[in-house]
Design a protein around this motif. Sequence first.
Motif, PDB file in Angstrom:
ATOM      1  N   ALA A 176       0.828  -1.208   0.000  1.00  0.00           N
ATOM      2  CA  ALA A 176       0.000   0.000   0.000  1.00  0.00           C
ATOM      3  C   ALA A 176       0.863   1.259   0.000  1.00  0.00           C
ATOM      4  N   LEU A 177       1.952   1.257   0.761  1.00  0.00           N
ATOM      5  CA  LEU A 177       2.818   2.426   0.834  1.00  0.00           C
ATOM      6  C   LEU A 177       3.642   2.629  -0.429  1.00  0.00           C
ATOM      7  N   THR A 178       3.743   1.601  -1.274  1.00  0.00           N
ATOM      8  CA  THR A 178       4.467   1.733  -2.533  1.00  0.00           C
ATOM      9  C   THR A 178       3.531   1.848  -3.729  1.00  0.00           C
ATOM     10  N   GLY A 179       2.231   2.054  -3.476  1.00  0.00           N
ATOM     11  CA  GLY A 179       1.282   2.291  -4.551  1.00  0.00           C
ATOM     12  C   GLY A 179       0.813   1.050  -5.271  1.00  0.00           C
ATOM     13  N   ARG A 180       1.028  -0.129  -4.683  1.00  0.00           N
ATOM     14  CA  ARG A 180       0.613  -1.381  -5.338  1.00  0.00           C
ATOM     15  C   ARG A 180      -0.715  -1.919  -4.821  1.00  0.00           C
ATOM     16  N   LYS A 225      -4.539  -0.518  -2.946  1.00  0.00           N
ATOM     17  CA  LYS A 225      -5.317   0.680  -2.645  1.00  0.00           C
ATOM     18  C   LYS A 225      -5.836   0.642  -1.213  1.00  0.00           C
ATOM     19  N   PRO A 226      -5.497   1.637  -0.398  1.00  0.00           N
ATOM     20  CA  PRO A 226      -5.975   1.658   0.987  1.00  0.00           C
ATOM     21  C   PRO A 226      -7.463   1.956   1.062  1.00  0.00           C
ATOM     22  N   THR A 227      -8.046   1.629   2.210  1.00  0.00           N
ATOM     23  CA  THR A 227      -9.481   1.822   2.426  1.00  0.00           C
ATOM     24  C   THR A 227      -9.782   3.122   3.160  1.00  0.00           C
ATOM     25  N   THR A 249      -9.601  -4.135  -5.989  1.00  0.00           N
ATOM     26  CA  THR A 249      -9.110  -2.753  -6.070  1.00  0.00           C
ATOM     27  C   THR A 249      -7.658  -2.682  -6.495  1.00  0.00           C
ATOM     28  N   GLY A 250      -6.764  -2.614  -5.486  1.00  0.00           N
ATOM     29  CA  GLY A 250      -5.381  -2.269  -5.779  1.00  0.00           C
ATOM     30  C   GLY A 250      -4.532  -3.343  -6.395  1.00  0.00           C
TER      31      GLY A 250
END
Length: 330
Positions: A53-57, A59-61, A275-276
């Motif tokens: 999530a912190l590397t953009g891979r 998607k956070p909620t 999602t992510g």
Amino acid sequence: MDSPHGAAVKAEDFGLKGPRGWAFRGIGLDAAPGSLIAVEGPSGTGRTCLLLALTGRMKPTEGHAEIGRHRLPKKMAAVRRIAALGPVPGINDLDQSLTVAEQLREGALLQRHYGAPIRSLLRPRAERRATAAARIEAALDAAGLDLATLPKGERTTVRDLERLEAVRLSVAIALLGSPRLLALDDLDIKLSDTERTEVWALLRSIAARGVTVLAVCSEAPADAVVLRTGPKEDGGAPEAKQPTGAAGTPKITWGTRAKDGAEADRDAEAEADATGHAAVEKDSGERKDAAADAEKPAKADDGNDSNDDSNDDNDDTKGADDALAEAGRA
């Protein structure tokens, strides 16, 4: 390889929820550029999901994070461009059938297709060859991987590498793109105490070069900015804790969870599918497409253009081979 200024990493009430519970929640972080950040916790407590999530891979909620000047979740693509993945099992595993030279050459070709600015392709061939050679040599040096010490030098197959050597190779490939943030997962798995010490020394040296480092581990070193994942005994709200020790010791932040580790991992996987995780699949697909494109001759308008394109690729590949040969003789 350039030594870019690292990306600051900030997060506030950062969380990711799957259909049956939270993978992680309530994460808070404020790390300066060039920091060594350790995500500490037992396996199955959402550590990998937090890294992705912190590397953009992924998607956070809820909540938000900022990597450099890019705010998540809106700027996931921008974050992926400045954040490189080192070893992350199941995401960017090394190809066990390739040699070290082939794995490095593949990484260099992918970087040429997707990481280099278009104007770099207009430079003279000799300049491009020299740049490619210097980049590979610098990445190997930064990762502490001496090809001459391998059993068969650059022709050693990946499957024959020791765990520490494989980590160094993954790090070298990630550094080819001159990232501002380097992320590694399961850092201390299958490593002896001595090897763990060597790995943390390596990551400190990379951070000292200006690259922010984010590493998932089961036990963080004392000098790292620490994020701890896992359930709190009281099940309460996230709580920031200051460790005992000298003044200025980095803040430790806990993230709460609603489910056990195994269930949360399943939840995160399900959420990623919706999602992510598409971003991870896109990255993987792009790498495969680039590798395939690199193997196919360019389609030309006339014979001369075709020959020029073929010569360009041969020159760039030769430059990578020269760099590997020089590193092997060093």
